[in-house]
Write a protein that holds these residues in place. Structure first.
Motif, mmCIF file in Angstrom:
data_model
loop_
_atom_site.group_PDB
_atom_site.id
_atom_site.type_symbol
_atom_site.label_atom_id
_atom_site.label_comp_id
_atom_site.label_asym_id
_atom_site.label_seq_id
_atom_site.Cartn_x
_atom_site.Cartn_y
_atom_site.Cartn_z
ATOM 1 N N SER A 811 -23.403 21.370 -20.766
ATOM 2 C CA SER A 811 -21.954 21.261 -20.879
ATOM 3 C C SER A 811 -21.309 22.467 -20.207
ATOM 4 N N CYS A 823 -25.767 24.646 -23.411
ATOM 5 C CA CYS A 823 -24.779 25.001 -24.428
ATOM 6 C C CYS A 823 -25.266 24.525 -25.791
ATOM 7 N N TRP A 825 -23.422 23.166 -29.236
ATOM 8 C CA TRP A 825 -22.202 22.761 -29.928
ATOM 9 C C TRP A 825 -22.436 22.932 -31.422
ATOM 10 N N VAL A 833 -15.015 23.030 -34.399
ATOM 11 C CA VAL A 833 -16.028 22.834 -33.366
ATOM 12 C C VAL A 833 -16.075 24.083 -32.505
ATOM 13 N N LEU A 835 -18.262 26.209 -29.336
ATOM 14 C CA LEU A 835 -19.121 25.991 -28.186
ATOM 15 C C LEU A 835 -19.764 27.319 -27.796
ATOM 16 N N PHE A 870 -22.096 15.037 -32.588
ATOM 17 C CA PHE A 870 -21.685 15.269 -31.211
ATOM 18 C C PHE A 870 -22.417 14.287 -30.312
ATOM 19 N N THR A 922 -16.965 14.610 -24.235
ATOM 20 C CA THR A 922 -17.648 14.980 -25.472
ATOM 21 C C THR A 922 -17.040 14.196 -26.627
#
Length: 1158
Positions: A811, A823, A825, A833, A835, A870, A922
Motif C-alpha cells: 500500500s 505496510c 494496517w 485506522v 497505517l 481490511f 482499501t
C-alpha cells in the motif's frame, strides 16, 4: 444530554476527515453515499441481489444431546434424534442429512418404515410426525398431535401400515400410517389388566407383536405387568404380574419365549406355556455376598435377545452393574453362550440397537453388529469376531473431542495441500479396528461438478488444532497438531504462573494460515503465539522463544540502558524510527520490578526435540507478567510470509516480530502509535477507585451489575473478536492526570489496575466449558443488550484501546508516495485506522542480515465501532491478494545445483496502472460502518452505515460469482452482503438470532459463497449465501433412499410348521379400519397436514410424492388407453353381430334352394 451526545457523534464522524483532508463521510443507515473524489473510479459491478440467497447446506459432527436411535435393516441407514428436535440421518460416507422439527421438542423415539423411504418420529410434545425420505431434503408429510395423553412408546410391525402407540395412562392407540388418523380400536388399560387389580399398571414401556402370531400384541407396563392381547378376540390371553419394574422386553424369534430387563439389574426369561413364574432369573453382574445375599445392582435399561444359526444366542444389554463398584464407566454387556464380555464406554449410553441380517422377527436373526449411541460418541461393535472390535467411524464424530474454541474456513486451496496433509496425518491413525466395511452403507452419493479443495481448521481447548478436508460437502480429518508439545508440562505451585494453568492453559484463541507458504500461527489463551513451518521430513530442532513485555504503563518508562529489553519509539511521531532488537528474557532474569514478575505464563522446552513430519514449531512468542499482573490476551494477529513478519496486538498495544531474524522490531502502546495525530482530546479526570476489569469472551465476574460505563461500550472488542480485557475498564490512578501527547511529549502516565480475574474468566469464556446456566444467560444479556455510543461520548471513559485487527499488504504509507510498499494496517477498538509503512530489504542475504525499519506514518482514519476487517482492491474492483513466499521444505536434503532461496510472489496494486492509473482501494469494515478509501490520497469514496441497532460480529471480503463483496454477520442474526466498492446492499436476511457466544466466536465467511459456524458444542453448520449453490444443492447432496427389493421371507419346513405352529397372519385393515372399529374421538388427537405433501410434489420430483404423482398420471393415461380400446372392442363386437345377423339371414334364404337354383 442525549441531544448533546448526538451532536458530538456528528462532530466525531466528520472531524477525522478534516484532519487528513478527506471529505465528510456521514450517511444515513443503510444508504451508501459517494463523496467528491480526486479522480473518477469506474468499476463495473456485476453482482446483483438475484445472485444471493441464504440456506443451510450440511451439518457435520456428532448430534448434540442425542435421545433416540433407529436403523433400517434393508436400506441400511441410521437415524439419530436429539433433545433440540433435530434428526440426523446417516448412510454411506457422503450421505448425511439433518432435519429439524419446527416445534424444537425433544425426539423420544424413531421408527423407520422399513424399505419404504419414510420415518416416524415421536416427540416430547406428544406429536407424531411422518417424514418423507425419498427426497434429498426430507419433509414432514403428516403430524398427529395427542391432546389428552402423553406418548411413551411406539411400535410399527414390519410391512404394516398400523402404528401402535402406548401412552402414559397405560392405553394403546393405533394410527394409520397412510392417512395419519387414529383408529377407533383402543386397548384400554383397565381392559388389559384384571378387574380385581387395584393399582394402575403405569405407563406403557413396551409394545411388540408376537413372532408366532401377528394378531397377538405384547404390552409391557412400567410396574411389572405384562399382557398379551388378542387383537381379534379383544381380550387378554395371559397376564404376568412381576414385582420389579420393567424397562424392556425382547422376543425369541420362534415366539415361544421372551426376555425382560428389570430395575433391580435382573433378566427374566418367560415361557408362554407357563406364565405364572419366570422360566429363568439371572443377575449377570450380581455376585452372591458372604451372607448369602446378592449384591444390589443398577437397572438394566435395555436388553436384546438375538438368535444365530452358527452359534449360541446373543443376549446384549446395557447397565446392570453392582452399586458397590463406584466410579465404573458405563458398560455394554455381551453374553454369548457362557462367555460374558463387558465393554466399557467413555460416555453414558443413550441407546443401542443390534443390527441383524433379516427384517423379519420370526426368522433366525443372525446379528452382525451393535450400534451404541453414547452421549458424546457413536460406535459400532463387530459381533462376528470373538474379540468384538469396533468399526472405524467414517463420519467426523470427534469434532468436539476437545471443546472447539475457534474456527477458520479456506475455500479454493492449493490442490496439493490436501493430499500432503492426509498422507502425514494417516501415519498417526489408530489401529485395531474391525477389517469389515462400515455397516451403515445406505443411500447414494456422487461427487458433484461444483467441487474445489476446501479446508476447515478448528482450534480446541486442549491446545490441539485439526485440519479437515471439507470438499464437496463432506468432512474428513486430515491432520492433527498438538501445540502443547512445545511447552513443558505445567506443575502445580510454580508461583503466579501456576494460577494461570489450572485447566486448559493451551486453549487456542485464533489461528492464521497461509496455504501458499504453509506457514501456520496459533494464538493461545496464555498470551502466547506459536509459528509453525511445514515439512515432509522429521527433524531435530531447538525451539526459539521470544519474550515480549507489552505493558506500557507509567512504571515502564525506561532508561537508555534498558532500551534493548523494552524497545519503544524514541520519537513516536517520526516517520523513520530506529530499529530496536529484542533480546529474550529468561524467566529468572532480573528487572527493576523483580525477577518473579518478568516471567511468561508457560515454559517453553529448552532442549533439542525431535519433531515428526508435518507442522514443526519454529518460534514461540510469549507475553510476560508485569508488576504482578498477567499479560492481556492477544486480540489480533497477522503474518506475511513474503515480508517474514508477524504482527500482533492486545489491549495494551502492538508488537511486530521479524520471525526470520527472530527479533522484535516494534513494541509500542496503542496511544504511542498516534504521535501528534491523536484524533481524541484526552482530558484529565478526577481519580476514581480502582475497579477490576472483566476478561474473556463473556463477562464471568462475581459481580454481574452493569454500570453506566459498561453500557456505553461495545461488547465486540472484549467479548467476540478481542478475546481480551475490556478497554473501558482501566481506571486512572489518583494524582496522575492524563495529558495530550505530542511528538516530543512525555508518556501518558497511567497505571494498570489490580490483577484481573484472568484464569476463570478467560478460560471459561474461551472454551466450551459447563457454566452455570444463570451466569451464562445473564452474561449474554449484558453482552448483547448494550450498544456502542459515539467515540466522543465513550472516550472520556476509555483509558486503553485494543488492537482489534491487523493486515499486511502492499500500500501507500503516505499521501505523497508514488509507488506502493510494504505496510501494516492497524485497526483499534475505538474505530481508528492507522497505517504503518515498512522498509524491507529485497535481497535474500540482506533480508537475513539487515534490519527491517518500521515506523508510524501518522495517517489516521475513523469509523464507528471497533475495526474488524481490511481488504484491498485494484482500481478495476478486483481483490488484491497479499504477497507470499512459495513453500519450500527447509528440512529437505541439500541440492548443490539448486541453492535454497526464498521465492516471493507479489500482487502489486500498480500492476494495472496502464488501465486505470495509480493507486488502489482499501475496504475497511467496523462494527457499525464500512468505508472504501482511495490510496494514496486517502480520500473516502464510499461509506455505508451497516447497522444502528446492533453491531457486526464478523466481516470478510469474499470472492463470489467472479466478483467480490463484503459479507457481514451481525449480533441481531442478520447476514448482509454489500457490493464493492460502492457498498450497495445486495442481501439482508434475518437468519440466526445470536443465542450463544459460541456462534459469534466461530462464524466464518469464505470464498465461493460459503460460511460456517458451530451450531452446537459438537456440530459444525455450513451455509451458502449464493443463489447458484442453492439451485445446485439438490444434486450435491446424497440420496437417502435407493430402490431395493425387500428380501423374501424364508419358507418354513412342513414338520417345523406342523409341530411348531405356522406363523399366523391376519388382516389389520379388517380390525382397525373405520368400518370395523369406527372413528376415534376427535378431541383425542389432531391431524396436522405437513408442508412436504404439497411442496414435495414441486421440490422433489424424484421423491415419494413425485413418484405417486407420476403413477397417477400413468394410471390416467393407461385408463384412457383402456377406454379407447374398450370403445374399439365394442365397435368390433357390433360389426361382428351385424355380420352374424346378415350371415344368418343369408343362410335361411339359401337353405332350401338346390344348387342349380343359384
Amino acid at each position: 444530554m442525549k441531544k448533546f451526545r448526538k451532536v458530538l457523534d456528528g462532530l466525531t464522524t466528520s472531524s477525522p476527515g478534516g484532519t487528513i483532508g478527506t471529505p465528510s463521510c456521514g450517511s444515513a443507515a443503510g444508504t451508501p453515499t459517494a463523496a467528491p473524489t480526486p479522480k473518477e473510479i469506474d468499476v463495473q459491478e456485476t453482482l446483483i441481489s438475484e445472485n444471493f440467497q441464504l440456506c443451510k447446506t450440511v451439518r457435520h459432527g456428532f448430534p448434540y444431546q442425542p435421545t433416540a436411535l433407529a436403523f433400517d435393516p434393508v436400506q441400511k441407514i441410521l437415524a439419530i434424534g436429539s433433545r433440540s428436535g433435530g434428526v440426523r440421518i446417516l448412510g454411506r460416507p457422503g450421505v448425511d442429512c439433518y432435519c429439524q422439527h419446527e416445534s424444537g421438542a425433544a425426539v423420544l423415539q424413531l421408527q423407520f418404515l422399513i424399505n419404504e423411504g419414510a420415518l416416524v418420529t415421536a416427540c416430547a410434545d406428544d406429536t407424531l410426525h411422518l417424514w418423507n425420505l425419498r427426497q434429498r431434503r426430507p419433509a414432514v408429510l403428516h403430524s398427529l398431535k395427542f391432546n389428552r395423553e402423553r406418548i411413551t412408546f411406539c411400535h410399527l410391525p414390519f410391512q404394516s401400515k398400523w402404528l401402535y402407540v402406548g401412552t402414559e395412562r397405560g392405553n394403546t392407540h393405533i394410527v394409520n400410517i397412510e392417512s395419519f388418523i387414529l383408529s377407533g380400536y383402543v386397548i384400554m388399560w383397565n381392559k388389559a389388566i384384571e378387574l380385581s387389580t387395584k393399582t394402575h399398571p403405569g405407563p406403557v414401556v413396551h409394545l411388540s407383536d408376537s413372532p408366532k402370531d401377528e394378531g397377538k400384541l405384547l404390552v409391557g407396563f412400567e410396574s411389572g405387568t405384562i399382557v398379551q392381547w388378542d387383537l381379534r378376540a379383544k381380550k387378554a390371553d395371559f397376564r404376568i404380574y412381576y414385582d420389579e419394574a420393567i424397562h424392556s422386553v425382547s422376543w425369541h424369534h420362534e415366539g415361544k419365549t421372551f426376555m425382560c430387563s428389570h430395575s433391580d439389574g435382573s433378566l427374566t426369561l418367560w415361557n408362554l406355556r407357563n406364565t405364572s413364574k419366570p422360566f429363568q432369573v439371572t443377575f449377570p453382574h450380581g455376585k452372591i455376598q458372604k451372607d448369602g445375599r446378592k449384591e444390589s445392582c443398577k437397572p438394566i435399561l435395555k436388553v436384546e435377545y438375538k438368535t444365530s444359526r452358527s452359534s449360541e444366542p446373543f443376549v446384549i444389554f446395557s447397565g446392570g452393574l453392582s452399586y458397590d463398584k463406584a466410579g465404573r464407566r458405563p458398560t455394554l454387556t455381551i453374553m454369548h453362550g457362557k462367555a460374558i464380555t463387558v465393554l466399557e464406554m467413555d460416555h453414558p449410553i443413550v441407546e443401542f440397537m443390534v443390527l441383524c441380517e433379516t427384517p423379519y422377527n420370526n426368522e433366525v436373526q443372525d446379528p452382525y453388529a451393535v450400534v451404541v449411541l453414547l452421549e458424546k460418541d457413536l460406535i459400532v461393535v463387530d459381533l462376528t469376531q470373538s474379540n468384538f472390535p469396533v468399526f472405524e467411524n467414517p463420519y467426523p464424530m470427534d469434532v468436539h473431542e476437545s471443546p472447539v474454541t475457534c474456527t477458520a474456513y479456506f475455500a479454493d486451496c492449493p490442490p496439493d495441500i490436501i493430499p500432503i496433509l492426509y498422507s502425514i496425518g494417516a501415519k498417526h491413525k489408530k489401529t485395531g479396528y474391525s477389517q469389515k466395511e462400515w455397516p451403515v452403507s445406505g443411500g447414494s452419493w456422487t461427487l458433484g461438478s461444483h467441487t474445489y479443495p476446501e479446508i476447515i481448521i478448528t482450534g480446541h481447548a486442549d491446545g490441539s488444532v485439526k485440519f479437515w478436508d471439507a470438499s464437496a460437502f463432506t468432512l474428513q480429518m486430515l491432520y492433527k497438531l498438538k501445540t502443547s508439545k512445545v511447552f513443558e508440562k505445567p506443575k502445580a505451585g510454580e508461583g503466579r504462573a501456576a494460577e494461570l494453568v489450572e485447566e486448559d492453559p493451551f486453549a487456542v484463541q485464533m489461528v492464521s494460515w497461509c496455504p501458499q507458504s504453509r506457514i501456520f500461527c496459533v494464538v493461545g489463551i496464555s498470551a502466547h503465539i506459536i509459528l509453525y513451518r511445514f515439512s515432509k521430513y522429521d527433524a531435530n530442532t531447538q525451539i526459539v522463544s521470544l519474550e515480549v513485555r507489552l505493558q506500557c504503563d507509567s512504571e515502564d518508562i525506561i532508561t537508555p540502558s534498558e532500551n534493548e529489553n523494552n524497545p519503544c519509539f524514541a520519537e513516536p511521531g517520526s516517520h523513520s524510527p530506529q530499529p530496536h532488537h529484542q533480546h529474550p528474557l529468561s524467566p529468572g532474569s532480573r528487572t527493576p520490578e523483580g525477577a518473579k514478575d518478568s516471567i511468561p505464563c508457560l515454559k517453553v522446552k529448552d532442549r533439542v526435540v525431535r519433531v515428526p513430519p508435518g507442522y514443526q514449531s519454529e518460534l514461540v512468542i510469549q507475553l510476560l507478567w508485569v508488576d504482578g499482573e498477567p499479560p492481556q490476551q492477544i486480540t489480533s494477529l497477522d503474518i506475511n510470509s513474503a515480508y517474514g513478519l508477524l504482527a500482533f496486538g492486545n489491549l495494551n498495544g502492538l508488537a511486530v516480530v521479524d520471525y526470520l531474524q527472530k527479533t522484535v522490531l516494534l513494541c509500542i502502546s496503542t496511544l504511542d502509535l498516534y504521535g501528534a495525530t491523536d484524533p481524541y482530546q484526552r482530558l484529565t479526570r478526577s481519580p476514581r477507585r480502582n475497579r477490576q476489569s472483566t476478561s474473556g469472551l463473556t463477562e464471568l465476574t462475581d459481580n454481574q451489575q452493569s454500570t453506566d460505563m459498561d453500557r456505553s461500550k461495545s461488547p465486540t472488542s472484549d467479548h467476540v473478536n478481542g478475546h481480551c480485557t475490556s478497554p473501558t475498564s482501566q481506571p486512572c490512578s489518583a494524582g496522575k492526570p492524563r495529558i495530550p501527547m505530542g511528538p516530543e511529549g512525555p508518556r501518558l502516565t497511567r497505571r494498570g489496575p489490580g490483577r484481573p480475574p484472568f484464569r476463570k474468566a478467560q478460560s471459561a469464556a474461551c472454551m466450551e466449558i459447563s457454566l452455570p446456566v444463570s451466569h451464562t444467560e445473564e452474561s449474554r444479556e449484558n453482552s448483547f443488550s448494550r450498544s456502542r455510543s459515539s467515540s466522543v461520548s465513550s472516550i472520556d471513559r476509555d483509558t486503553k484501546e485494543a488492537v482489534t485487527t491487523l493486515q499486511f499488504g502492499e500500500s501507500y504509507g503516505r499521501k505523497n508516495d508514488v509507488l506502493p510498499g510494504p505496510c501494516l494496517w492497524v485497526g483499534t477498538s475505538l474505530g481508528v485506522v492507522l497505517l504503518i509503512p515498512m522498509s524491507i530489504p529485497i535481497d535474500h542475504e540482506e533480508r537475513m542480515e539487515d534490519s527491517v525499519t518500521v515506523g508510524p506514518s501518522g495517517a489516521v482514519q475513523m469509523l464507528k465501532g471497533s475495526v474488524l476487517r481490511f481488504a484491498f482492491l485494484d482500481c478495476s474492483g478486483a481483490l488484491i491478494q497479499g504477497p507470499y513466499e512459495v513453500w519450500r521444505d527447509q528440512n529437505a536434503p541439500e541440492d548443490s545445483d539448486r541453492p535454497r532461496r526464498r521465492k516471493l510472489v507479489h500482487f502489486s496494486p500498480s500492476s494495472s496502472q496502464d488501465a486505470c492509473g495509480e493507486g488502489h482501494l482499501t475496504v475497511v469494515c467496523s462494527e457499525r460502518q464500512a468505508k472504501v478509501f482511495l490510496m494514496p490520497s486517502q480520500s473516502c469514496l464510499f461509506v455505508h452505515n451497516i447497522t444502528e441497532s446492533s453491531f457486526v460480529l464478523r466481516a470478510d471480503v469474499v470472492s463470489v460469482c467472479n466478483s467480490v463483496c463484503l459479507a457481514c454477520f451481525c449480533a441481531n442474526g442478520h447476514v448482509m452482503m454489500l457490493s464493492l466498492p460502492s457498498l450497495r446492499p445486495l442481501m439482508d436476511v434475518n437468519y440466526l438470532p445470536l443465542t450463544d457466544m459460541r456462534i459469534a466466536r466461530t462464524f466464518y465467511f469464505t470464498n465461493g459463497g460459503q460460511a460456517l459456524y458451530l451450531s452446537s458444542p459438537t456440530e459444525i453448520q455450513r451455509i451458502t449465501y449464493t443463489q447458484e449453490m442453492c439451485d445446485n444443492l439438490q444434486e450435491m447432496l446424497g440420496e437417502l433412499f435407493t430402490p431395493i427389493e425387500t428380501p423374501e421371507a424364508q419358507n418354513r419346513g412342513f414338520l417345523k410348521g406342523f409341530f411348531g405352529g405356522n406363523t399366523q397372519t391376519f388382516d389389520r385393515e379388517e380390525l382397525f379400519g373405520e368400518a370395523a372399529a369406527g372413528k376415534a374421538s376427535r378431541s383425542l388427537a389432531q391431524h396436522i397436514p405437513g408442508q412436504g405433501g404439497v411442496e414435495g410434489m414441486k421440490v422433489a420430483a424424484g421423491g415419494a410424492v413425485g413418484e405417486l404423482a407420476r403413477a397417477r398420471i400413468a394410471l390416467d393415461e393407461r385408463g384412457q388407453r383402456l377406454g379407447e380400446l374398450e370403445e374399439r372392442t365394442a365397435l368390433m363386437m357390433t360389426s361382428a353381430e351385424t355380420f352374424s345377423k346378415h350371415a344368418h339371414e343369408l343362410m335361411l334364404k339359401c337353405k332350401d334352394k338346390k344348387w342349380y337354383q343359384f
